[in-house]
Scaffold this motif. Sequence first.
Motif, PDB file in Angstrom:
ATOM      1  N   ASP A  72       0.824  -1.209   0.000  1.00 52.25           N
ATOM      2  CA  ASP A  72       0.000   0.000   0.000  1.00 52.25           C
ATOM      3  C   ASP A  72       0.859   1.259   0.000  1.00 52.25           C
ATOM      4  OD1 ASP A  72      -2.244  -1.593  -0.003  1.00 52.25           O
ATOM      5  OD2 ASP A  72      -2.692  -1.307   2.130  1.00 52.25           O
ATOM      6  N   GLU A  73       1.962   1.232   0.750  1.00 57.23           N
ATOM      7  CA  GLU A  73       2.877   2.374   0.763  1.00 57.23           C
ATOM      8  C   GLU A  73       3.503   2.585  -0.609  1.00 57.23           C
ATOM      9  OE1 GLU A  73       5.570   1.388   3.927  1.00 57.23           O
ATOM     10  OE2 GLU A  73       4.166   2.038   5.482  1.00 57.23           O
TER      11      GLU A  73
ATOM     12  N   SER B  35       0.918   4.059  -2.898  1.00 60.71           N
ATOM     13  CA  SER B  35       0.717   5.466  -2.547  1.00 60.71           C
ATOM     14  C   SER B  35       1.845   6.330  -3.111  1.00 60.71           C
ATOM     15  CB  SER B  35       0.641   5.614  -1.032  1.00 60.71           C
ATOM     16  OG  SER B  35       0.489   6.952  -0.675  1.00 60.71           O
ATOM     17  N   LYS B  36       3.074   5.861  -2.996  1.00 61.92           N
ATOM     18  CA  LYS B  36       4.222   6.609  -3.529  1.00 61.92           C
ATOM     19  C   LYS B  36       4.131   6.739  -5.046  1.00 61.92           C
ATOM     20  CE  LYS B  36       7.434   5.485   0.174  1.00 61.92           C
ATOM     21  NZ  LYS B  36       8.617   4.741   0.576  1.00 61.92           N
TER      22      LYS B  36
ATOM     23  N   LYS C  85       1.391   6.685  -6.847  1.00 62.10           N
ATOM     24  CA  LYS C  85       0.313   7.635  -7.136  1.00 62.10           C
ATOM     25  C   LYS C  85       0.786   9.072  -6.929  1.00 62.10           C
ATOM     26  CE  LYS C  85      -3.747   4.758  -6.206  1.00 62.10           C
ATOM     27  NZ  LYS C  85      -4.905   4.546  -5.339  1.00 62.10           N
ATOM     28  N   ASP C  86       1.540   9.292  -5.865  1.00 67.27           N
ATOM     29  CA  ASP C  86       2.091  10.631  -5.618  1.00 67.27           C
ATOM     30  C   ASP C  86       3.019  11.056  -6.750  1.00 67.27           C
ATOM     31  OD1 ASP C  86       0.686  10.743  -3.240  1.00 67.27           O
ATOM     32  OD2 ASP C  86       2.443  10.329  -1.966  1.00 67.27           O
TER      33      ASP C  86
END
Length: 73
Positions: free
Chosen positions: A51-52, A55-56, A58-59
């Motif tokens: 998930d991290e 998220s990275k 996507k950022d």
Amino acid sequence: MALAREDVNFESIKSEADVEMLVKNMVQTNNMIAHLKDEQLEMRNELKRRDETISKVKDDIQLLKKEKRWNML
């Protein structure tokens, strides 16, 4: 024959063997539960890392879109 002469209580022996077997099974079950809990924790940690990472990524995509460099991906 010798056992019968000494008044050996076979029911008591059977009962003790049953208890011993139950205890052994309980220990094995507890060990399996501990192992499964360890695996569950590892899976949770793996999901958290995934998930991290998502998220990275996507950022990073959002940053690239803002900088108009989307086509560079």
